[in-house]
Scaffold this active site. Structure first.
Site, PDB file in Angstrom:
ATOM      1  N   SER A 168      38.253  38.880  42.561  1.00 11.20           N
ATOM      2  CA  SER A 168      37.977  40.310  42.592  1.00 11.20           C
ATOM      3  C   SER A 168      38.350  40.913  43.948  1.00 11.20           C
ATOM      4  O   SER A 168      38.972  41.978  44.024  1.00 11.20           O
ATOM      5  CB  SER A 168      36.496  40.561  42.301  1.00 11.20           C
ATOM      6  OG  SER A 168      36.270  41.941  42.182  1.00 11.20           O
TER       7      SER A 168
ATOM      8  N   SER B 176      35.686  46.773  38.824  1.00  8.21           N
ATOM      9  CA  SER B 176      34.378  46.727  39.476  1.00  8.21           C
ATOM     10  C   SER B 176      34.334  45.477  40.332  1.00  8.21           C
ATOM     11  O   SER B 176      34.708  44.387  39.870  1.00  8.21           O
ATOM     12  CB  SER B 176      33.267  46.705  38.426  1.00  8.21           C
ATOM     13  OG  SER B 176      32.009  46.846  39.069  1.00  8.21           O
ATOM     14  N   GLU B 177      33.885  45.628  41.593  1.00 12.58           N
ATOM     15  CA  GLU B 177      33.989  44.532  42.566  1.00 12.58           C
ATOM     16  C   GLU B 177      33.295  43.255  42.115  1.00 12.58           C
ATOM     17  O   GLU B 177      33.631  42.163  42.550  1.00 12.58           O
ATOM     18  CB  GLU B 177      33.424  44.978  43.922  1.00 12.58           C
ATOM     19  CG  GLU B 177      31.908  45.204  43.881  1.00 12.58           C
ATOM     20  CD  GLU B 177      31.343  45.749  45.193  1.00 12.58           C
ATOM     21  OE1 GLU B 177      32.113  46.237  46.023  1.00 12.58           O
ATOM     22  OE2 GLU B 177      30.111  45.695  45.361  1.00 12.58           O
ATOM     23  N   ASN B 178      32.288  43.399  41.232  1.00 14.51           N
ATOM     24  CA  ASN B 178      31.556  42.219  40.783  1.00 14.51           C
ATOM     25  C   ASN B 178      32.268  41.479  39.650  1.00 14.51           C
ATOM     26  O   ASN B 178      31.644  40.687  38.942  1.00 14.51           O
ATOM     27  CB  ASN B 178      30.129  42.594  40.392  1.00 14.51           C
ATOM     28  CG  ASN B 178      30.068  43.709  39.375  1.00 14.51           C
ATOM     29  OD1 ASN B 178      30.776  44.702  39.495  1.00 14.51           O
ATOM     30  ND2 ASN B 178      29.239  43.566  38.366  1.00 14.51           N
TER      31      ASN B 178
END
Lengths: 228, 215
Positions: B89, B47-49
């Site tokens: 990320s 997940s990008e976060n």
């Protein structure tokens, strides 16, 4: 003795001046330093340029700062969300300037500032609207866009634990932009849930070394607002 | 003719994700792919976060506001999962470390250009998020979309009319009518929905397709 802790939220945001560029950590409300933002609203600085991934959710935190009319410009990747009504109306009324940056370029431009780089070449955005007018270069078979660092006068971030030297750990995915913003601002202000004695943080687990932090303040209660 | 519904499309994508893959599922329709990943395969969701090893939604009592996905919905962390900051990320995304990302699209061109972030309408508030990084960074970019818009226009086009997200970046399309590979300038139709012929599909689009079933 080095002691970066300050006793009150009011002291923590002292000196943020009109026209300052302020990075604010968080991805949506996860990691958003809501109490520091409230303190900044109370402090009164205006004409701010804000750097954040989003442009506020609901009516709290960053959205409240926007609503209070303190923000001249926002640099972000994803302003429009289901609950970004404060930003949406300001933008439609022409009352806020938007610099839209692909999220990875936002991150790496912040990192470039923290690392003292003059600029970076990134493949992200090449050939799109968001690279229009920007210098490009073909390197080793691939196209890149020249992007400049994003520096800030202040960074407001939310961490989990901190010590008086400013070493920080974070909690889960609330880490997001905190560590890189801490590196890119002249004055980084961290709100933490807990202040621990020097030596209590496992040195192998410190995420932000204290050199990147100038002030930290403990938040008494877990904010109900961050559960939104 | 039986169009595939959204869950059926998600299932087809899921079955094509191999054991050991590092995968990012974009916001919206692609998120559904997670529901159909074969349980006997270890697949690591990014997940990008700042999450690797993202797990499904928690029970209401276990919701943690510090643990959300890119769509800002509550998620969980699987054993072995970890957290990291945005710099790392997006290095994973931009640096070619993800094996597959699955994205939605407004339009895809025959050369694999992707338009999925902005309609370009004058009153639209643009938001790009991590779409451009995923589009150009992942080793394979899969797009999930309907073949036609609600008004009947084909979303697979000669040249995208909407603002681009990335150039020549899409490798495969999973649509409600067919699965199509974009390979060396050719559009290779790998699978057709039941009851649909290749000629039916070709008639719906202005771009030239080639029938080359996967099996």
């Amino acid at each position: 003795m080095i002691n970066k802790t300050v006793a009150t939220l009011e002291e923590s945001v002292a000196g943020i001046f009109d026209g300052a560029t302020v990075m604010i950590g968080g991805f949506g409300t996860a990691g958003q330093p809501a109490e520091l933002i409230d303190a900044l609203i109370h402090q009164g600085a205006r004409d701010l340029t804000i750097v954040n991934n989003n442009a506020g959710n609901g009516d709290i935190g960053l959205a409240a700062l926007l609503k209070a009319g303190r923000v001249r410009k926002i640099i972000c990747s994803f302003p429009r969300q289901s609950d970004s009504h404060v930003f949406d109306s300001l933008y439609r009324a022409g009352q806020i300037e938007l610099e839209l940056v692909p999220q990875g370029n936002l991150a790496v431009r912040i990192q470039a500032a923290g690392a003292g780089l003059g600029a970076i070449f990134t493949p992200t955005g090449f050939g799109t609207l968001l690279a229009e007018g920007k210098e490009t270069r073909h390197i080793d078979g691939k196209d890149y866009v020249l992007e400049y660092p994003i520096k800030a006068d202040f960074a407001l971030i939310k961490a989990h634990k901190g010590d008086r030297w400013g070493n920080l750990t974070y909690r889960k995915a609330a880490r997001n932009f905190g560590p890189i913003m801490a590196m890119a601002a002249d004055c980084t202000i961290a709100q933490v849930n807990q202040i621990v004695s020097l030596g209590e943080l496992d040195p192998e687990s410190v995420v932000t070394p204290g050199i990147f932090v100038q002030r930290l303040v403990r938040i008494q209660h877990q904010p109900a607002a961050s559960a939104a | 003719m039986n169009k595939w519904n959204r869950d059926q499309i998600a299932q087809k994508v899921a079955l094509d994700i191999p054991e050991g893959a590092y995968v990012n599922l974009g916001i919206g329709l692609p998120t559904r792919v997670a529901n159909f990943l074969p349980p006997d395969r270890e697949i690591i969701l990014h997940s990008e976060n700042g999450i690797l090893g993202m797990g499904p939604a928690p029970l209401p009592a276990d919701i943690d506001p510090d643990l959300i996905n890119a769509g800002k919905e509550p998620v969980t962390l699987q054993p072995g999962g970890c957290y990291f900051h945005h710099g790392d990320s997006f290095a994973m995304m931009r640096g070619g470390h993800l094996d597959i990302c699955v994205l939605g699209a407004f339009q895809v061109s025959r050369r694999g250009d992707l338009a999925n972030w902005h309609t370009g309408a004058p009153d639209a508030i643009p938001a790009v998020g991590g779409a451009m990084d995923l589009a150009i960074g992942a080793k394979k970019v899969y797009v999930m979309m309907d073949f036609l818009t609600k008004t009947g226009d084909c979303k697979l086009v000669d040249t995208c009319e909407y603002p681009l997200t990335g150039i020549g970046c899409v490798d495969r399309l999973y649509t409600d009518l067919a699965i199509i590979d974009i390979h060396q300038g050719q559009l290779l139709v790998r699978e057709l929905a039941d009851g649909l012929t290749f000629d039916d599909l070709q008639r719906l689009t202005g771009v030239t397709l080639t029938y080359q079933p996967a099996h």
